[in-house]
Design a protein around this motif. Sequence first.
Motif, PDB file in Angstrom:
ATOM      1  N   TRP A  86       3.671  17.894 -54.641  1.00 13.82           N
ATOM      2  CA  TRP A  86       3.176  18.770 -53.591  1.00 13.82           C
ATOM      3  C   TRP A  86       2.138  18.061 -52.740  1.00 13.82           C
ATOM      4  CZ3 TRP A  86       4.607  23.266 -51.501  1.00 13.82           C
ATOM      5  CH2 TRP A  86       5.602  23.983 -52.160  1.00 13.82           C
ATOM      6  N   CYS A  87       1.283  17.271 -53.346  1.00 13.53           N
ATOM      7  CA  CYS A  87       0.270  16.540 -52.574  1.00 13.53           C
ATOM      8  C   CYS A  87       0.920  15.518 -51.650  1.00 13.53           C
ATOM      9  CB  CYS A  87      -0.724  15.858 -53.512  1.00 13.53           C
ATOM     10  SG  CYS A  87      -1.829  17.028 -54.309  1.00 13.53           S
ATOM     11  N   LEU A  88       1.964  14.860 -52.121  1.00 15.49           N
ATOM     12  CA  LEU A  88       2.692  13.930 -51.250  1.00 15.49           C
ATOM     13  C   LEU A  88       3.324  14.674 -50.075  1.00 15.49           C
ATOM     14  CD1 LEU A  88       4.415  11.639 -53.894  1.00 15.49           C
ATOM     15  CD2 LEU A  88       2.574  11.023 -52.333  1.00 15.49           C
ATOM     16  N   GLY A  94      -4.109   7.992 -52.598  1.00 13.85           N
ATOM     17  CA  GLY A  94      -4.756   8.566 -53.775  1.00 13.85           C
ATOM     18  C   GLY A  94      -3.773   9.223 -54.719  1.00 13.85           C
ATOM     19  N   THR A  95      -2.740   9.838 -54.172  1.00 17.35           N
ATOM     20  CA  THR A  95      -1.722  10.461 -55.013  1.00 17.35           C
ATOM     21  C   THR A  95      -0.858   9.409 -55.686  1.00 17.35           C
ATOM     22  OG1 THR A  95      -1.703  12.356 -53.534  1.00 17.35           O
ATOM     23  CG2 THR A  95       0.141  12.144 -55.027  1.00 17.35           C
ATOM     24  N   LEU A 135     -10.005   9.141 -53.361  1.00 21.00           N
ATOM     25  CA  LEU A 135      -9.200   9.238 -52.146  1.00 21.00           C
ATOM     26  C   LEU A 135      -8.672  10.650 -51.936  1.00 21.00           C
ATOM     27  CD1 LEU A 135      -7.274   5.855 -52.358  1.00 21.00           C
ATOM     28  CD2 LEU A 135      -9.187   6.442 -50.877  1.00 21.00           C
ATOM     29  N   VAL A 136      -8.375  11.356 -53.018  1.00 20.97           N
ATOM     30  CA  VAL A 136      -7.960  12.754 -52.908  1.00 20.97           C
ATOM     31  C   VAL A 136      -9.134  13.601 -52.419  1.00 20.97           C
ATOM     32  CG1 VAL A 136      -7.090  14.734 -54.212  1.00 20.97           C
ATOM     33  CG2 VAL A 136      -6.167  12.455 -54.659  1.00 20.97           C
ATOM     34  N   PHE A 163      -4.925  19.344 -58.079  1.00 23.30           N
ATOM     35  CA  PHE A 163      -4.522  17.981 -58.431  1.00 23.30           C
ATOM     36  C   PHE A 163      -5.754  17.103 -58.656  1.00 23.30           C
ATOM     37  CE2 PHE A 163      -3.083  13.674 -57.147  1.00 23.30           C
ATOM     38  CZ  PHE A 163      -2.194  13.458 -58.194  1.00 23.30           C
ATOM     39  N   TYR A 164      -6.780  17.284 -57.821  1.00 22.68           N
ATOM     40  CA  TYR A 164      -8.027  16.537 -57.985  1.00 22.68           C
ATOM     41  C   TYR A 164      -8.635  16.806 -59.363  1.00 22.68           C
ATOM     42  CZ  TYR A 164     -12.960  15.344 -57.422  1.00 22.68           C
ATOM     43  OH  TYR A 164     -14.213  14.842 -57.609  1.00 22.68           O
TER      44      TYR A 164
END
Length: 150
Positions: free
Chosen positions: A19-21, A60-61, A68-69, A130-131
Amino acid sequence: MKIDLTVENGPCNTELRSWCLGIAIYWLIQITIGVIFAPNVLNFVGFAITVVANICLLIGTQREKRVLVLVWLIFAAIEAISFPFAVLGVIFHYGGYREAVGTSSVFAALLIYIITFLLIAFSARLVYSFYLQLKNNEAGSQAPRTLNVV
């Protein structure tokens, strides 16, 4: 109705990393299209900030670097802080906020800013989760391991 700030999985029980990507790719495409179809100074400043934040989220992902996130979360905070200014700018027609979304209609511009804010809030919830996963994984891997001494 209570809404949790964090989730364990993304929608449809998918992992947060994917999802982050997707979030990073979506915002990069969205801001690029916005700059192409409605170029003005406000869009170019937003373009620079968005590109930096989303490239940091992509890297970051991929490399699982929580710093980075965190850069993307700062971007989301900037967007949340700028939302009231955008609404006032659209209503009172100052700062080029109507033109930045490519319309001169008050209602269309407000609708676009509200939808964008809701997408940012949804994305920030997933990225923040996610972080926290990265932070917990990092803390778990650095914990001292105890061995039984015989």
